[in-house]
Motif scaffolding. Structure first.
Motif, PDB file in Angstrom:
ATOM      1  N   TRP A 151       0.829  -1.216   0.000  1.00  0.00           N
ATOM      2  CA  TRP A 151       0.000   0.000   0.000  1.00  0.00           C
ATOM      3  C   TRP A 151       0.860   1.261   0.000  1.00  0.00           C
ATOM      4  O   TRP A 151       0.519   2.250  -0.655  1.00  0.00           O
ATOM      5  CB  TRP A 151      -0.950  -0.014   1.187  1.00  0.00           C
ATOM      6  N   GLU A 213       0.659  -5.641   3.339  1.00  0.00           N
ATOM      7  CA  GLU A 213      -0.063  -5.484   2.081  1.00  0.00           C
ATOM      8  C   GLU A 213      -1.074  -4.344   2.172  1.00  0.00           C
ATOM      9  O   GLU A 213      -1.304  -3.635   1.198  1.00  0.00           O
ATOM     10  CB  GLU A 213      -0.768  -6.780   1.706  1.00  0.00           C
ATOM     11  N   GLU A 214      -1.693  -4.176   3.334  1.00  0.00           N
ATOM     12  CA  GLU A 214      -2.651  -3.105   3.565  1.00  0.00           C
ATOM     13  C   GLU A 214      -2.169  -2.247   4.731  1.00  0.00           C
ATOM     14  O   GLU A 214      -1.309  -2.662   5.514  1.00  0.00           O
ATOM     15  CB  GLU A 214      -4.036  -3.689   3.868  1.00  0.00           C
ATOM     16  N   PHE A 215      -2.745  -1.049   4.844  1.00  0.00           N
ATOM     17  CA  PHE A 215      -2.339  -0.142   5.911  1.00  0.00           C
ATOM     18  C   PHE A 215      -2.447  -0.811   7.278  1.00  0.00           C
ATOM     19  O   PHE A 215      -3.461  -1.426   7.603  1.00  0.00           O
ATOM     20  CB  PHE A 215      -3.213   1.115   5.892  1.00  0.00           C
TER      21      PHE A 215
END
Length: 249
Positions: A151, A213-215
């Motif tokens: 991200w 992968e994500e915040f």
């Protein structure tokens, strides 16, 4: 000389306002106190001074930074309101460090989380590099490399390829410092016939989880700063040491 990088304070006008994992104003003061104890010759603040884009948040930052006994410089991040920021303190793009030079780049894009330099600033950077072959340290907000978090890498410097092509002709560029990623980072990259060392810095506010992968906030990490001790000699040329320090909160 000792240069210290601080970054990503994310201050509010309300000094009691909380972030996801702490109180930004309190952490700002704690980091700044530790920085002053390091007796720096210069401090560079690499963006995201404010979170709420308020005039008061910049005023708080400037009042606190005035307690430093050395020169300090700042540049904008994606959360900053440039007009309010520069109303408090002017943005300069070059600082003479005697044997070294410091270049500060504005990667902010209005209304966007990612960064760009743009053709005009790239041309100006080329002109700055052309006029002087002293070793150079570049400071910017957005990472010009992937840091490993999917991200975050999507909102880094968008015209990084043009940036690296430009640098390939200027081996005097030795160090690049960036913020935005809210984590420590180090990479050594071959650029043309030279090597460039790229460093990220912990935030003064929340830390972000590496390789996510994500915040995600890294609640196990602490705020911190980066120390860069710059040297130069006729015999050895440009040398430096750099490391991260963190504070207890």
């Amino acid at each position: 000389m000792r240069l210290i990088q601080i970054t990503d304070a994310h201050l509010y006008a309300d000094i009691e306002a909380r972030s996801r994992a702490g109180v930004p104003w309190r952490q700002f003061q704690q980091v700044l106190s530790a920085v002053k104890a390091e007796q720096p010759d210069m401090v560079v603040f690499t963006g995201d001074i404010s979170q709420d884009e308020s005039a008061a948040s910049y005023s708080l930052a400037v009042q606190a930074m005035a307690s430093l006994s050395c020169p300090w410089y700042w540049l904008p991040g994606n959360h900053d309101q440039l007009a309010l920021m520069t109303a408090e303190r002017v943005f300069v793009d070059e600082v003479d460090l005697d044997a070294w030079r410091l270049l500060l780049l504005n990667t902010r894009v209005e209304g966007q989380p990612y960064g760009e330099l743009g053709s005009e600033q790239l041309a100006n950077l080329a002109a700055q590099l052309e006029k002087d072959d002293r070793p150079i340290l570049i400071a910017m907000h957005h990472p010009p490399v992937d840091v490993g978090a999917v991200w975050m890498d999507a909102i880094g410097l968008q015209d990084r390829d043009a940036f690296w092509r430009l640098l390939s002709g200027y081996p005097q560029v030795k160090i690049i410092l960036f913020g935005h990623a809210h984590q420590a980072y180090a990479e050594r990259r071959a650029v043309g016939d030279a090597m460039v060392n790229i460093y990220g810095c912990p935030a003064m506010a929340d830390q972000f989880l590496p390789n996510a992968e994500e915040f995600a906030v890294d609640e196990a990490s602490r705020p911190g700063y980066r120390i860069v001790d710059l040297e130069w000699s006729e015999l050895l040329g440009s040398e430096w040491q750099t490391w991260i320090e963190r504070i207890a909160v």
